[in-house]
Write a protein that holds these residues in place. Sequence first.
Motif, PDB file in Angstrom:
ATOM      1  N   GLU A  27      58.690  13.641   5.863  1.00 57.61           N
ATOM      2  CA  GLU A  27      58.196  14.936   6.320  1.00 57.61           C
ATOM      3  C   GLU A  27      56.717  14.802   6.638  1.00 57.61           C
ATOM      4  O   GLU A  27      55.880  14.847   5.754  1.00 57.61           O
ATOM      5  CB  GLU A  27      58.387  15.998   5.222  1.00 57.61           C
ATOM      6  N   VAL A  28      56.382  14.617   7.891  1.00 57.48           N
ATOM      7  CA  VAL A  28      54.980  14.437   8.261  1.00 57.48           C
ATOM      8  C   VAL A  28      54.505  15.552   9.193  1.00 57.48           C
ATOM      9  O   VAL A  28      53.668  15.357  10.043  1.00 57.48           O
ATOM     10  CB  VAL A  28      54.733  13.057   8.910  1.00 57.48           C
ATOM     11  N   ASP A  29      55.024  16.735   9.003  1.00 59.34           N
ATOM     12  CA  ASP A  29      54.661  17.826   9.896  1.00 59.34           C
ATOM     13  C   ASP A  29      53.476  18.640   9.385  1.00 59.34           C
ATOM     14  O   ASP A  29      53.239  19.748   9.829  1.00 59.34           O
ATOM     15  CB  ASP A  29      55.861  18.736  10.139  1.00 59.34           C
ATOM     16  N   MET A  30      52.699  18.105   8.432  1.00 62.36           N
ATOM     17  CA  MET A  30      51.552  18.829   7.896  1.00 62.36           C
ATOM     18  C   MET A  30      50.488  19.027   8.967  1.00 62.36           C
ATOM     19  O   MET A  30      49.789  20.012   8.969  1.00 62.36           O
ATOM     20  CB  MET A  30      50.976  18.091   6.696  1.00 62.36           C
ATOM     21  N   PHE A  31      50.337  18.095   9.870  1.00 65.24           N
ATOM     22  CA  PHE A  31      49.460  18.245  11.020  1.00 65.24           C
ATOM     23  C   PHE A  31      50.046  17.438  12.159  1.00 65.24           C
ATOM     24  O   PHE A  31      50.784  16.499  11.943  1.00 65.24           O
ATOM     25  CB  PHE A  31      48.019  17.824  10.710  1.00 65.24           C
ATOM     26  N   GLY A  35      42.817  17.845  16.062  1.00 64.06           N
ATOM     27  CA  GLY A  35      42.097  18.971  15.472  1.00 64.06           C
ATOM     28  C   GLY A  35      42.656  19.372  14.115  1.00 64.06           C
ATOM     29  O   GLY A  35      41.896  19.686  13.188  1.00 64.06           O
ATOM     30  N   GLU A  36      43.968  19.348  13.981  1.00 66.30           N
ATOM     31  CA  GLU A  36      44.582  19.687  12.694  1.00 66.30           C
ATOM     32  C   GLU A  36      44.241  18.641  11.637  1.00 66.30           C
ATOM     33  O   GLU A  36      44.027  18.979  10.476  1.00 66.30           O
ATOM     34  CB  GLU A  36      46.092  19.834  12.844  1.00 66.30           C
ATOM     35  N   LEU A  37      44.190  17.370  12.038  1.00 66.13           N
ATOM     36  CA  LEU A  37      43.806  16.321  11.086  1.00 66.13           C
ATOM     37  C   LEU A  37      42.389  16.558  10.583  1.00 66.13           C
ATOM     38  O   LEU A  37      42.132  16.507   9.387  1.00 66.13           O
ATOM     39  CB  LEU A  37      43.909  14.941  11.731  1.00 66.13           C
ATOM     40  N   ARG A  41      41.971  19.745   4.595  1.00 63.14           N
ATOM     41  CA  ARG A  41      40.980  19.849   3.512  1.00 63.14           C
ATOM     42  C   ARG A  41      40.942  18.634   2.596  1.00 63.14           C
ATOM     43  O   ARG A  41      39.890  18.269   2.100  1.00 63.14           O
ATOM     44  CB  ARG A  41      41.234  21.098   2.683  1.00 63.14           C
ATOM     45  N   ASP A  42      42.083  18.020   2.335  1.00 62.11           N
ATOM     46  CA  ASP A  42      42.098  16.894   1.395  1.00 62.11           C
ATOM     47  C   ASP A  42      43.042  15.809   1.892  1.00 62.11           C
ATOM     48  O   ASP A  42      44.208  15.774   1.520  1.00 62.11           O
ATOM     49  CB  ASP A  42      42.514  17.382   0.002  1.00 62.11           C
ATOM     50  N   VAL A  43      42.528  14.923   2.722  1.00 64.24           N
ATOM     51  CA  VAL A  43      43.353  13.857   3.267  1.00 64.24           C
ATOM     52  C   VAL A  43      43.752  12.832   2.212  1.00 64.24           C
ATOM     53  O   VAL A  43      44.649  12.034   2.439  1.00 64.24           O
ATOM     54  CB  VAL A  43      42.681  13.146   4.466  1.00 64.24           C
ATOM     55  N   SER A  44      43.108  12.874   1.042  1.00 64.96           N
ATOM     56  CA  SER A  44      43.498  11.935  -0.018  1.00 64.96           C
ATOM     57  C   SER A  44      44.926  12.200  -0.485  1.00 64.96           C
ATOM     58  O   SER A  44      45.532  11.353  -1.128  1.00 64.96           O
ATOM     59  CB  SER A  44      42.530  12.019  -1.198  1.00 64.96           C
ATOM     60  N   LEU A  45      45.477  13.338  -0.131  1.00 65.19           N
ATOM     61  CA  LEU A  45      46.859  13.669  -0.473  1.00 65.19           C
ATOM     62  C   LEU A  45      47.845  13.152   0.570  1.00 65.19           C
ATOM     63  O   LEU A  45      49.030  13.460   0.505  1.00 65.19           O
ATOM     64  CB  LEU A  45      47.017  15.190  -0.623  1.00 65.19           C
ATOM     65  N   SER A  60      35.601  10.788   5.452  1.00 55.06           N
ATOM     66  CA  SER A  60      34.988  10.378   4.189  1.00 55.06           C
ATOM     67  C   SER A  60      33.722  11.180   3.917  1.00 55.06           C
ATOM     68  O   SER A  60      33.475  11.583   2.787  1.00 55.06           O
ATOM     69  CB  SER A  60      34.670   8.888   4.208  1.00 55.06           C
ATOM     70  N   ARG A  61      32.932  11.428   4.950  1.00 53.88           N
ATOM     71  CA  ARG A  61      31.719  12.240   4.786  1.00 53.88           C
ATOM     72  C   ARG A  61      32.070  13.663   4.391  1.00 53.88           C
ATOM     73  O   ARG A  61      31.419  14.251   3.534  1.00 53.88           O
ATOM     74  CB  ARG A  61      30.916  12.253   6.076  1.00 53.88           C
ATOM     75  N   ALA A  62      33.091  14.224   5.032  1.00 55.80           N
ATOM     76  CA  ALA A  62      33.487  15.602   4.743  1.00 55.80           C
ATOM     77  C   ALA A  62      33.922  15.758   3.296  1.00 55.80           C
ATOM     78  O   ALA A  62      33.696  16.792   2.671  1.00 55.80           O
ATOM     79  CB  ALA A  62      34.605  16.039   5.686  1.00 55.80           C
ATOM     80  N   LEU A  63      34.539  14.712   2.735  1.00 57.10           N
ATOM     81  CA  LEU A  63      35.006  14.764   1.349  1.00 57.10           C
ATOM     82  C   LEU A  63      33.999  14.164   0.379  1.00 57.10           C
ATOM     83  O   LEU A  63      34.234  14.151  -0.822  1.00 57.10           O
ATOM     84  CB  LEU A  63      36.334  14.019   1.207  1.00 57.10           C
ATOM     85  N   ALA A  64      32.883  13.647   0.904  1.00 60.85           N
ATOM     86  CA  ALA A  64      31.857  12.991   0.087  1.00 60.85           C
ATOM     87  C   ALA A  64      32.438  11.833  -0.720  1.00 60.85           C
ATOM     88  O   ALA A  64      32.096  11.613  -1.868  1.00 60.85           O
ATOM     89  CB  ALA A  64      31.154  13.996  -0.819  1.00 60.85           C
ATOM     90  N   GLU A  65      33.368  11.106  -0.118  1.00 65.30           N
ATOM     91  CA  GLU A  65      33.988   9.940  -0.751  1.00 65.30           C
ATOM     92  C   GLU A  65      33.892   8.764   0.213  1.00 65.30           C
ATOM     93  O   GLU A  65      34.804   8.528   0.996  1.00 65.30           O
ATOM     94  CB  GLU A  65      35.452  10.220  -1.088  1.00 65.30           C
ATOM     95  N   PRO A  66      32.804   8.004   0.176  1.00 68.91           N
ATOM     96  CA  PRO A  66      32.617   6.937   1.151  1.00 68.91           C
ATOM     97  C   PRO A  66      33.660   5.821   1.091  1.00 68.91           C
ATOM     98  O   PRO A  66      33.905   5.172   2.081  1.00 68.91           O
ATOM     99  CB  PRO A  66      31.224   6.398   0.823  1.00 68.91           C
ATOM    100  N   ALA A  67      34.269   5.588  -0.038  1.00 69.97           N
ATOM    101  CA  ALA A  67      35.251   4.498  -0.160  1.00 69.97           C
ATOM    102  C   ALA A  67      36.685   5.012  -0.108  1.00 69.97           C
ATOM    103  O   ALA A  67      37.591   4.366  -0.587  1.00 69.97           O
ATOM    104  CB  ALA A  67      35.020   3.738  -1.456  1.00 69.97           C
TER     105      ALA A  67
END
Length: 83
Positions: A27-31, A35-37, A41-45, A60-67
């Motif tokens: 099920e990959v219909d989340m985006f 633009g939706e990508l 809000r949380d691509v780590s999911l 990574s900048r948007a989430l403040a997680e460089p790695a």
Amino acid sequence: MTALAEMLYDRLKSAPPCYRFALAGVEVDMFRTYGELLAERDVSLLPGLVVDEAIAVQLSRALAEPALFVPFSSGYRWLPYRS
């Protein structure tokens, strides 16, 4: 399903560099769009998400997680797929 996803990612590693992002799953219909990508809000999911390097930096900048993303193939980074 895990074996199939792993095969798809192996194939994607040798694909021509003509895509911005990819995600294998049941099920990959989340985006569906770029633009939706970027609005996600949380691509780590989204384990298994493959993005070009410019998008990886932006997310990574948007989430403040460089790695957040690790190398996938030339020009691409990803969130490793978890089975």
